[in-house]
Design a protein around this motif. Structure first.
Motif, PDB file in Angstrom:
ATOM      1  N   LEU A  55       0.680  -0.922  -0.305  1.00  0.00           N
ATOM      2  CA  LEU A  55       0.190   0.055  -0.147  1.00  0.00           C
ATOM      3  C   LEU A  55       0.435   1.740   0.280  1.00  0.00           C
ATOM      4  O   LEU A  55       0.425   2.264  -0.764  1.00  0.00           O
ATOM      5  N   ALA A  59       0.995   4.276  -2.776  1.00  0.00           N
ATOM      6  CA  ALA A  59       0.662   5.422  -2.478  1.00  0.00           C
ATOM      7  C   ALA A  59       1.717   6.327  -3.421  1.00  0.00           C
ATOM      8  O   ALA A  59       1.560   7.481  -2.611  1.00  0.00           O
ATOM      9  N   TRP A  92     -11.191   9.549   2.531  1.00  0.00           N
ATOM     10  CA  TRP A  92      -9.716   8.727   2.174  1.00  0.00           C
ATOM     11  C   TRP A  92     -10.323   7.450   2.029  1.00  0.00           C
ATOM     12  O   TRP A  92      -9.680   6.593   1.215  1.00  0.00           O
ATOM     13  N   GLY A  96      -9.164   5.500  -1.195  1.00  0.00           N
ATOM     14  CA  GLY A  96      -7.818   3.997  -1.196  1.00  0.00           C
ATOM     15  C   GLY A  96      -8.974   2.448  -1.597  1.00  0.00           C
ATOM     16  O   GLY A  96      -8.706   2.137  -2.948  1.00  0.00           O
ATOM     17  N   GLU A  99      -9.174   3.425  -6.016  1.00  0.00           N
ATOM     18  CA  GLU A  99      -7.664   3.235  -6.506  1.00  0.00           C
ATOM     19  C   GLU A  99      -7.279   1.775  -5.992  1.00  0.00           C
ATOM     20  O   GLU A  99      -7.398   1.375  -7.111  1.00  0.00           O
TER      21      GLU A  99
END
Length: 127
Positions: A55, A59, A92, A96, A99
């Motif tokens: 992760l 990012a 958020w 996430g 994505e």
């Protein structure tokens, strides 16, 4: 000829020896089970660490300074424990999840294309 008492004592000693062996076997089995539990727990933690690293890579933070990254993660931990930040956390999470869904769809599409190419070589080149 052996007396009844001597025979009983012989059986008692044999049973005592058998009980000792059984106890040693039991101790060995318990040690093995404990080792397996510890190994499974360690593997589970290592798997979670591996996923967290993935992760961080997604990012774009893999090359970030360790101190900066840790400070940012500590700030994130504070935010996660602050009920006043619930709206921020929802946003958020949505970003996430979006994505991750896009990456999964892209990976699925690549898999389908690869399977099609293996089934019909050269078909993609004709299009």
């Amino acid at each position: 000829m052996n007396s009844q008492a001597e025979k009983a004592e012989t059986r008692y000693l044999a049973a005592l020896e058998s009980a000792k062996r059984a106890q040693e076997t039991l101790i060995g089995i318990r040690k093995k089970q404990d080792r397996k539990k510890r190994t499974a727990a360690r593997k589970s933690i290592n798997h979670k660490r591996f996923l967290a690293g993935g992760l961080i890579e997604i990012a774009g933070l893999l090359a970030t300074d360790k101190g900066l990254l840790l400070g940012g993660l500590m700030a994130l931990a504070k935010t996660l424990n602050d009920p006043a930040q619930d709206a921020t956390l929802v946003i958020w999470k949505q970003h996430g999840e979006t994505e991750l869904a896009q990456r999964e769809a892209m990976c699925f599409k690549k898999t389908i294309n690869k399977a099609a190419e293996e089934k019909h070589p050269g078909a993609a080149a004709m299009e």
